[in-house]
Structures are given as C-alpha cells and as structure tokens.
Design an enzyme around this catalytic site. Structure first.
Site, mmCIF file in Angstrom:
data_model
loop_
_atom_site.group_PDB
_atom_site.id
_atom_site.type_symbol
_atom_site.label_atom_id
_atom_site.label_comp_id
_atom_site.label_asym_id
_atom_site.label_seq_id
_atom_site.Cartn_x
_atom_site.Cartn_y
_atom_site.Cartn_z
ATOM 1 N N LYS A 123 0.829 -1.208 0.000
ATOM 2 C CA LYS A 123 0.000 0.000 0.000
ATOM 3 C C LYS A 123 0.868 1.265 0.000
ATOM 4 O O LYS A 123 0.435 2.306 -0.522
ATOM 5 C CB LYS A 123 -0.925 0.007 1.217
ATOM 6 C CG LYS A 123 -1.889 -1.157 1.289
ATOM 7 C CD LYS A 123 -2.846 -1.160 0.121
ATOM 8 C CE LYS A 123 -2.808 -2.425 -0.656
ATOM 9 N NZ LYS A 123 -3.627 -2.436 -1.864
ATOM 10 N N ARG A 136 3.420 14.430 -13.384
ATOM 11 C CA ARG A 136 2.994 14.523 -14.781
ATOM 12 C C ARG A 136 1.879 15.554 -14.960
ATOM 13 O O ARG A 136 1.319 15.686 -16.035
ATOM 14 C CB ARG A 136 2.559 13.149 -15.278
ATOM 15 C CG ARG A 136 3.698 12.132 -15.288
ATOM 16 C CD ARG A 136 3.201 10.713 -15.489
ATOM 17 N NE ARG A 136 2.501 10.562 -16.756
ATOM 18 C CZ ARG A 136 1.249 10.101 -16.851
ATOM 19 N NH1 ARG A 136 0.572 9.786 -15.753
ATOM 20 N NH2 ARG A 136 0.684 9.975 -18.020
ATOM 21 N N LYS A 138 -1.184 15.607 -13.905
ATOM 22 C CA LYS A 138 -2.498 15.045 -14.206
ATOM 23 C C LYS A 138 -3.409 15.253 -13.005
ATOM 24 O O LYS A 138 -3.917 14.319 -12.386
ATOM 25 C CB LYS A 138 -2.371 13.548 -14.537
ATOM 26 C CG LYS A 138 -1.471 13.268 -15.723
ATOM 27 C CD LYS A 138 -1.999 13.908 -16.993
ATOM 28 C CE LYS A 138 -1.087 13.653 -18.181
ATOM 29 N NZ LYS A 138 -1.575 14.317 -19.409
ATOM 30 N N GLN A 141 -6.877 13.651 -12.198
ATOM 31 C CA GLN A 141 -6.956 12.275 -11.721
ATOM 32 C C GLN A 141 -6.898 12.184 -10.194
ATOM 33 O O GLN A 141 -7.215 11.140 -9.630
ATOM 34 C CB GLN A 141 -5.800 11.451 -12.312
ATOM 35 C CG GLN A 141 -5.712 11.472 -13.825
ATOM 36 C CD GLN A 141 -6.811 10.656 -14.483
ATOM 37 O OE1 GLN A 141 -7.550 9.954 -13.811
ATOM 38 N NE2 GLN A 141 -6.917 10.767 -15.786
ATOM 39 N N HIS A 149 -8.611 6.678 -0.489
ATOM 40 C CA HIS A 149 -8.286 5.252 -0.583
ATOM 41 C C HIS A 149 -6.806 5.000 -0.312
ATOM 42 O O HIS A 149 -6.449 4.081 0.425
ATOM 43 C CB HIS A 149 -8.664 4.737 -1.968
ATOM 44 C CG HIS A 149 -8.304 3.306 -2.191
ATOM 45 N ND1 HIS A 149 -8.997 2.265 -1.631
ATOM 46 C CD2 HIS A 149 -7.306 2.726 -2.915
ATOM 47 C CE1 HIS A 149 -8.455 1.118 -1.987
ATOM 48 N NE2 HIS A 149 -7.423 1.370 -2.774
ATOM 49 N N LYS A 203 -11.109 -1.484 -20.897
ATOM 50 C CA LYS A 203 -10.996 -0.476 -19.835
ATOM 51 C C LYS A 203 -12.277 -0.376 -19.006
ATOM 52 O O LYS A 203 -12.237 -0.303 -17.772
ATOM 53 C CB LYS A 203 -10.671 0.888 -20.439
ATOM 54 C CG LYS A 203 -10.691 2.039 -19.423
ATOM 55 C CD LYS A 203 -10.386 3.360 -20.080
ATOM 56 C CE LYS A 203 -10.606 4.513 -19.117
ATOM 57 N NZ LYS A 203 -9.729 4.465 -17.940
ATOM 58 N N THR A 207 -13.767 -1.209 -13.953
ATOM 59 C CA THR A 207 -14.694 -0.800 -12.900
ATOM 60 C C THR A 207 -15.595 -1.957 -12.497
ATOM 61 O O THR A 207 -15.893 -2.137 -11.310
ATOM 62 C CB THR A 207 -15.542 0.396 -13.377
ATOM 63 O OG1 THR A 207 -14.679 1.454 -13.792
ATOM 64 C CG2 THR A 207 -16.428 0.908 -12.247
ATOM 65 N N GLN A 210 -13.761 -4.124 -10.156
ATOM 66 C CA GLN A 210 -13.733 -3.501 -8.828
ATOM 67 C C GLN A 210 -15.047 -3.743 -8.093
ATOM 68 O O GLN A 210 -15.065 -4.046 -6.893
ATOM 69 C CB GLN A 210 -13.474 -2.000 -8.963
ATOM 70 C CG GLN A 210 -12.111 -1.632 -9.504
ATOM 71 C CD GLN A 210 -11.053 -1.588 -8.408
ATOM 72 O OE1 GLN A 210 -11.245 -2.123 -7.326
ATOM 73 N NE2 GLN A 210 -9.938 -0.952 -8.696
#
Length: 306
Positions: A123, A136, A138, A141, A149, A203, A207, A210
């Site tokens: 983790k 980067r 981003k 995101q 999390h 892709k 989800t 998950q």
C-alpha cells in the site's frame, strides 16, 4: 485537565499494545504507528500542497519508461502476494467461513504473518500512483476518492496486521491483490505505447471488476452475522471490512453510472462542449479534442505535453 487526558491516552495506548501480535514486531514500521502515520501525512501534504507548488512553473515529467517498469513490477508483486495468501491458508486449511487467526509459530502461521505485512507494505508502494500524477501534472486524476483510498487503506491495515495478521479478515486483502494484478497489467500496457492500445478495449470492465471485488468482500464478511457461532478473535475487523466493501461499492457504482451509463446518453452538443472543457465523456477524460485514459495517455498512446 490536559495532563489527565494525556495520561489516559498514554495508558490506553499501552494497554492496547499489550494485545498486539508479537510475531510482527520485527517487521519494518510495525513497532508503532508513528512512522507510517508520518509517511501518510507527508503523502497527503505532498499531493495537495507541496507537489502542485513544485510543478506549478515546470513542464510535466515524461515518466513513460519508469511507469512501465513500475506497473509490471506491481503485477509481479501482487501475484506473489496472492500466491502467498493462498498457500498460507486460503488454499490449504481455511474454510472460507469463520477462520480465526493462527497465533502459533508454525511455518504456515508465520508465512501468513509475512504475507500480511507484504500486503500492508504494498500500500505504501502504491502511493507512487499519485506521485506520478503530480509529477505529470495530471491533477484531474487526483480525486477525493483516490486520496482517501491511498491514505486510509494503509493506515487501517497497519492495525489489522498489528493485531490480527491472517484469518477471516485477510480475505479482502487477497481479493484486492487479485484485482491489482489485473489493474496494474492494464496500466502497464497503457503506458507501454500506442502499439498496445488495441489491446485495451476492456478499460470499462476494470470498474466492473472492482465492483465484483467489493461484492465478494462484503458477502464474505456478511456471513459472520448469520453464523450460530464464530470465535474470530477480533470481530471489529470484520465490521470494518464489511463497511469498507459496502462504502466503496456505492462509490464505484456511482462512477459506473456517471461514466458508462449517464455519459453514453449525453447529447452530441454536450459531448462537444465536454471536449472543449475537459469533462468526463463516455467514461474517459476529454480535453481539447483528445481522449485520455486513466494513466494520462491519449487514445492513440501519446503523452500530452503543455
């Protein structure tokens, strides 16, 4: 009054630590919660404050090579953790129902202690996911869910490893590691270049995987409440695992709806506006006419440069 509260806190902590598993003490970061808490606080500060300030006047780093190595290394590490969980109990003598923590010093019990620590340590390696986003640039995101999390999961698992490494409470760790084998394999291919984009049609199903994970975790924990008798040593961990699975199932279900159900029904004019404003359309980040995957690459595999 302050002195009395401080004394009570110290005594409570000392009494609590008396119930910790002594077999885990020799492992790094397991002597007390101070070091791992400091790392996580530093992570949050870097992601929310220090990192953005550092990158404010800099161009994004090109970390393609590093990310390919990192992602496939995480695939191997996660697969190793899954194998060790299976060999430590889940594929050997666990019943998949009320499995207590084996507190003995048998080779298999010590193997479970070791893999529980490996999962906990993984983790902290995964904090690099967010560090890469920052370097980067981003920032889209870096959501609340992402930070929550990555910061709360290691903190809660420290207590799980410290007091109950193994048993019924380790099921969700094994399932999570299976999901990470798939997830980091996808990210590795995505970062490898445009020649691999044709293999990333699945892709959307990341989800779904998950969601299946959270259903399995919650169902496994739910059976505890319907058993006539279960002598699992730390019921609190079962309650927390159930809440974790249910909470994240709701959050990821909402993401699925927003990205893959509601998103597909956007009128063409809204999709066009979305491309101009950088919103989510059809489950992908769209900005200035370019569709971005979760790792920041464009649909054709090119890295956006400012």
């Amino acid at each position: 009054m302050t002195t009395e509260v401080g004394t009570w806190v110290v005594k409570f902590y000392e009494d609590l630590m008396k119930h910790a598993d002594p077999r885990i003490n020799a492992y790094p970061m397991m002597q007390g919660p101070g070091l791992m808490t400091a790392i996580l606080v530093g992570y949050v500060m870097f992601v929310l404050y220090l990192g953005p300030r550092l990158m404010a006047n800099r161009k994004p780093f090109d970390l393609k090579g590093i990310m390919v190595v990192y992602n496939f290394a995480m695939v191997a590490f996660s697969a190793f953790i899954v194998y060790e969980f299976l060999m430590s109990g889940w594929a050997t003598d666990y019943t998949w129902r009320c499995d207590p923590v084996d507190v003995s010093d048998s080779p298999q019990a010590l193997r479970m202690v070791r893999v529980a620590w490996f999962f906990f340590f993984s983790k902290f390696i995964e904090l690099l996911d967010t560090v890469f986003f920052v370097l980067r640039k981003k920032n889209s995101q870096i959501t609340f869910l992402h930070i929550f999390h990555h910061s709360v999961m290691p903190w809660t698992w420290w207590w799980g490893v410290k007091f109950g490494p193994g048993g019924m409470g380790s099921f969700h760790a094994m399932v999570n590691s299976i999901v990470h084998v798939i997830m980091y394999f996808y990210y590795g291919l995505s970062a490898a270049g445009p020649q691999f984009q044709k293999y990333l049609w699945w892709k959307k199903y990341m989800t779904a995987i998950q969601l299946v994970q959270f259903v399995l975790v919650s169902l496994h924990a739910t059976q505890y409440y319907f058993m006539d008798k279960c002598d699992y040593q730390i019921p609190l961990f079962v309650h927390l695992v159930w809440m974790y699975g249910t909470f994240f199932f709701v959050l990821f279900s909402n993401f699925w709806y927003q990205a893959y159900t509601k998103g597909k029904r956007l009128p063409k004019t809204q999709e066009k506006d979305g491309r101009q404003k950088g919103v989510i359309a059809n489950g992908k980040h769209v900005e200035n006419g370019h569709t971005y995957l979760e790792n920041g690459t464009t649909q054709n595999g090119k890295i956006k440069a400012n």
